[in-house]
Design a protein around this motif. Structure first.
Motif, PDB file in Angstrom:
ATOM      1  N   TYR A  54       0.824  -1.214   0.000  1.00  0.00           N
ATOM      2  CA  TYR A  54       0.000   0.000   0.000  1.00  0.00           C
ATOM      3  C   TYR A  54       0.863   1.272   0.000  1.00  0.00           C
ATOM      4  N   LEU A  55       1.903   1.270   0.808  1.00  0.00           N
ATOM      5  CA  LEU A  55       2.734   2.474   0.952  1.00  0.00           C
ATOM      6  C   LEU A  55       3.572   2.737  -0.305  1.00  0.00           C
ATOM      7  N   LYS A  56       3.931   1.665  -0.986  1.00  0.00           N
ATOM      8  CA  LYS A  56       4.705   1.805  -2.223  1.00  0.00           C
ATOM      9  C   LYS A  56       3.966   2.694  -3.228  1.00  0.00           C
ATOM     10  N   GLU A  57       2.637   2.578  -3.235  1.00  0.00           N
ATOM     11  CA  GLU A  57       1.824   3.372  -4.181  1.00  0.00           C
ATOM     12  C   GLU A  57       1.952   4.867  -3.940  1.00  0.00           C
ATOM     13  N   VAL A  58       2.297   5.254  -2.710  1.00  0.00           N
ATOM     14  CA  VAL A  58       2.457   6.683  -2.422  1.00  0.00           C
ATOM     15  C   VAL A  58       3.929   7.005  -2.142  1.00  0.00           C
ATOM     16  N   ASN A  59       4.802   6.167  -2.744  1.00  0.00           N
ATOM     17  CA  ASN A  59       6.236   6.443  -2.685  1.00  0.00           C
ATOM     18  C   ASN A  59       6.825   6.437  -1.295  1.00  0.00           C
ATOM     19  N   ILE A  60       6.293   5.558  -0.450  1.00  0.00           N
ATOM     20  CA  ILE A  60       6.871   5.421   0.895  1.00  0.00           C
ATOM     21  C   ILE A  60       7.408   4.006   1.050  1.00  0.00           C
ATOM     22  N   GLU A  61       8.656   3.942   1.547  1.00  0.00           N
ATOM     23  CA  GLU A  61       9.305   2.666   1.798  1.00  0.00           C
ATOM     24  C   GLU A  61       9.053   2.321   3.273  1.00  0.00           C
ATOM     25  N   LEU A  62       8.504   1.145   3.530  1.00  0.00           N
ATOM     26  CA  LEU A  62       8.274   0.724   4.917  1.00  0.00           C
ATOM     27  C   LEU A  62       9.534   0.015   5.409  1.00  0.00           C
ATOM     28  N   VAL A  63      10.346   0.756   6.147  1.00  0.00           N
ATOM     29  CA  VAL A  63      11.649   0.245   6.607  1.00  0.00           C
ATOM     30  C   VAL A  63      11.456  -0.767   7.726  1.00  0.00           C
ATOM     31  N   ASP A  64      10.734  -0.351   8.754  1.00  0.00           N
ATOM     32  CA  ASP A  64      10.433  -1.241   9.889  1.00  0.00           C
ATOM     33  C   ASP A  64       9.267  -0.651  10.667  1.00  0.00           C
ATOM     34  N   PHE A  65       8.733  -1.414  11.595  1.00  0.00           N
ATOM     35  CA  PHE A  65       7.630  -0.905  12.423  1.00  0.00           C
ATOM     36  C   PHE A  65       7.431  -1.795  13.632  1.00  0.00           C
ATOM     37  N   LYS A  66       6.673  -1.243  14.578  1.00  0.00           N
ATOM     38  CA  LYS A  66       6.392  -1.948  15.834  1.00  0.00           C
ATOM     39  C   LYS A  66       4.886  -2.106  16.017  1.00  0.00           C
ATOM     40  N   LEU A  67       4.455  -3.300  16.352  1.00  0.00           N
ATOM     41  CA  LEU A  67       3.029  -3.554  16.610  1.00  0.00           C
ATOM     42  C   LEU A  67       2.837  -4.024  18.046  1.00  0.00           C
ATOM     43  N   GLU A  68       1.621  -3.828  18.535  1.00  0.00           N
ATOM     44  CA  GLU A  68       1.232  -4.439  19.810  1.00  0.00           C
ATOM     45  C   GLU A  68      -0.111  -5.126  19.614  1.00  0.00           C
ATOM     46  N   PHE A  69      -0.250  -6.263  20.252  1.00  0.00           N
ATOM     47  CA  PHE A  69      -1.488  -7.031  20.153  1.00  0.00           C
ATOM     48  C   PHE A  69      -2.162  -7.092  21.513  1.00  0.00           C
ATOM     49  N   GLY A  70      -3.493  -7.280  21.467  1.00  0.00           N
ATOM     50  CA  GLY A  70      -4.244  -7.385  22.715  1.00  0.00           C
ATOM     51  C   GLY A  70      -5.157  -8.585  22.660  1.00  0.00           C
ATOM     52  N   LYS A  71      -5.658  -8.933  23.847  1.00  0.00           N
ATOM     53  CA  LYS A  71      -6.561 -10.074  23.967  1.00  0.00           C
ATOM     54  C   LYS A  71      -7.910  -9.577  24.464  1.00  0.00           C
ATOM     55  N   THR A  72      -8.975  -9.942  23.750  1.00  0.00           N
ATOM     56  CA  THR A  72     -10.318  -9.576  24.205  1.00  0.00           C
ATOM     57  C   THR A  72     -10.716 -10.534  25.342  1.00  0.00           C
ATOM     58  N   LEU A  73     -11.850 -10.242  25.965  1.00  0.00           N
ATOM     59  CA  LEU A  73     -12.297 -11.064  27.104  1.00  0.00           C
ATOM     60  C   LEU A  73     -12.438 -12.532  26.734  1.00  0.00           C
ATOM     61  N   ASP A  74     -12.827 -12.802  25.462  1.00  0.00           N
ATOM     62  CA  ASP A  74     -12.980 -14.211  25.063  1.00  0.00           C
ATOM     63  C   ASP A  74     -11.667 -14.817  24.561  1.00  0.00           C
ATOM     64  N   GLY A  75     -10.559 -14.076  24.714  1.00  0.00           N
ATOM     65  CA  GLY A  75      -9.245 -14.646  24.405  1.00  0.00           C
ATOM     66  C   GLY A  75      -8.788 -14.454  22.973  1.00  0.00           C
ATOM     67  N   THR A  76      -9.593 -13.754  22.162  1.00  0.00           N
ATOM     68  CA  THR A  76      -9.192 -13.518  20.769  1.00  0.00           C
ATOM     69  C   THR A  76      -8.053 -12.506  20.718  1.00  0.00           C
ATOM     70  N   ILE A  77      -7.056 -12.805  19.872  1.00  0.00           N
ATOM     71  CA  ILE A  77      -5.928 -11.880  19.683  1.00  0.00           C
ATOM     72  C   ILE A  77      -6.266 -10.914  18.554  1.00  0.00           C
ATOM     73  N   ILE A  78      -6.149  -9.621  18.824  1.00  0.00           N
ATOM     74  CA  ILE A  78      -6.378  -8.622  17.768  1.00  0.00           C
ATOM     75  C   ILE A  78      -5.265  -7.576  17.808  1.00  0.00           C
ATOM     76  N   LEU A  79      -5.071  -6.918  16.677  1.00  0.00           N
ATOM     77  CA  LEU A  79      -4.067  -5.859  16.601  1.00  0.00           C
ATOM     78  C   LEU A  79      -4.577  -4.641  17.373  1.00  0.00           C
ATOM     79  N   ALA A  80      -3.723  -4.068  18.219  1.00  0.00           N
ATOM     80  CA  ALA A  80      -4.131  -2.920  19.031  1.00  0.00           C
ATOM     81  C   ALA A  80      -3.096  -1.802  18.880  1.00  0.00           C
ATOM     82  N   ASP A  81      -3.072  -0.883  19.824  1.00  0.00           N
ATOM     83  CA  ASP A  81      -2.120   0.236  19.848  1.00  0.00           C
ATOM     84  C   ASP A  81      -2.252   1.090  18.594  1.00  0.00           C
TER      85      ASP A  81
END
Ligand code: TMP
Ligand code: ASP
Length: 236
Positions: free
Chosen positions: A165-192
Motif C-alpha cells: 500500500y505504501l509503495k503506491e504513495v512512494n513510501i518505503e516501509l523500513v520497519d515498524f512496531k506492533l502491539e497485540f491485545g486479547k479480548t475477554l474471550d481470548g481472541t488476539i487482535i491488533l491494538a495500539d
C-alpha cells in the motif's frame, strides 16, 4: 458513549473505559518521548495526525483479514476501540536495516535485508524493553505458543499489506512496531497504533526520513514529516 475512568496514561496516549461494555476510548497526545522516556518533547498536532493515520491503516489491514481493535473515530484525537488486555510484547518487523538493528549487526542504515526480520521485545520500561525470543515469552507466561503463532502470522500479514500500500504513495516501509491485545474471550487482535511514531517511513526516491527519527535524532522538520505522511495517505 461517555468516558468513565482513565485506565492508563502512556507516553503518547491515554486510554479510558466507557459506559459501553467491551469498549474503550483512546485519546492521542502531542507528547513525544524517545530512548525510554529520557528525551521528551512535543510534536504539535501529532495526536490528531496519529489518530487519523492509525485509523486509516487499521481499517486497511482489517479489510485484508487482520482483526484489529478499531471501532470508530469519535473526534480529532479520540477513537473508540475494542477493550483488550495488551500482551506485553513489542512486535517489530524489519525490511531494511535501520536503528537498533543497524547498531547490533553493524549494518549500514538502508541495507536491504535478504529476509524479513521479526523481533520481540518485552514491554517493560523499568527493564528498558529488552529483546526476547518466543521461548522467553513462553517461559515468563506472557503468551502461549498458539498466541505467538497468531501474532507472528498477523505481523507478517500487516507487513505485506502495508508495504504494498505504501509503495503506491512512494513510501518505503523500513520497519515498524506492533502491539497485540486479547479480548475477554481470548481472541488476539491488533491494538495500539500504526503511525510515524511506531514505523520508519522513508521516501522511496530520496530516502528522506518521514517519521519519528526526525525527533529522536534532532533532524528538524518533525511536524512537516508527519503532515507529509498524512497528506500522502489521506490527501489532507
Ligand atoms: P529500533 O530500530 O529502535 O529497534 O526501532 C524499530 C522500530 O520500532 C521503529 O520503526 C521504531 C519502533 N519503535 C517503537 O515504536 N517504540 C519504541 O519504543 C522503539 C524503541 C521503537
Ligand atoms: N517508546 C520510546 C520511548 O521510550 C520512544 C521511541 O523511541 O519510539 O520513549
Amino acid at each position: 458513549m461517555n468516558k468513565t475512568t482513565q485506565l492508563y496514561e502512556g507516553k503518547a496516549k491515554k486510554v479510558y473505559s466507557t459506559d459501553i461494555e467491551g469498549v474503550y476510548i483512546v485519546d492521542y497526545k502531542d507528547d513525544a518521548t524517545a530512548f525510554n522516556g529520557e528525551k521528551k518533547g512535543t510534536i504539535l498536532g501529532k495526536g490528531i495526525i496519529n489518530n487519523k493515520i492509525t485509523n486509516h491503516l487499521m481499517k486497511l489491514v482489517e479489510s485484508k483479514g487482520v482483526p484489529t481493535h478499531f471501532i470508530k473515530q469519535l473526534s480529532d484525537r479520540e477513537t473508540a476501540v475494542k477493550a483488550v488486555t495488551i500482551i506485553p510484547i513489542e512486535v517489530i518487523v524489519r525490511n531494511i536495516a535501520a536503528g537498533s538493528l543497524s547498531k547490533r549487526l553493524g549494518l549500514p542504515e538502508g541495507t536491504k535485508l535478504a529476509h524479513t526480520v521479526l523481533e520481540f521485545c518485552y514491554k517493560d520500561d523499568s527493564l528498558g524493553d529488552p529483546m526476547i525470543n518466543e521461548y522467553h515469552a513462553l517461559a515468563i507466561n506472557i503468551a502461549t505458543q498458539e498466541e505467538m503463532d497468531v501474532i507472528s502470522k498477523y505481523a507478517f500479514m500487516v507487513n505485506d499489506i502495508l508495504t504494498e500500500y505504501l509503495k503506491e504513495v512512494n513510501i518505503e516501509l523500513v520497519d515498524f512496531k506492533l502491539e497485540f491485545g486479547k479480548t475477554l474471550d481470548g481472541t488476539i487482535i491488533l491494538a495500539d497504533e500504526i503511525s510515524p511514531d511506531t514505523c520508519r517511513f522513508w521516501d522511496c526516491v530520496t530516502h528522506e526520513k518521514l517519521d519519528k527519527d526526525r525527533f529522536r535524532r534532532d533532524l528538524g522538520g518533525v511536524e512537516d514529516a508527519y503532515h507529509e505522511i498524512l497528506n500522502r495517505l489521506m490527501g489532507e
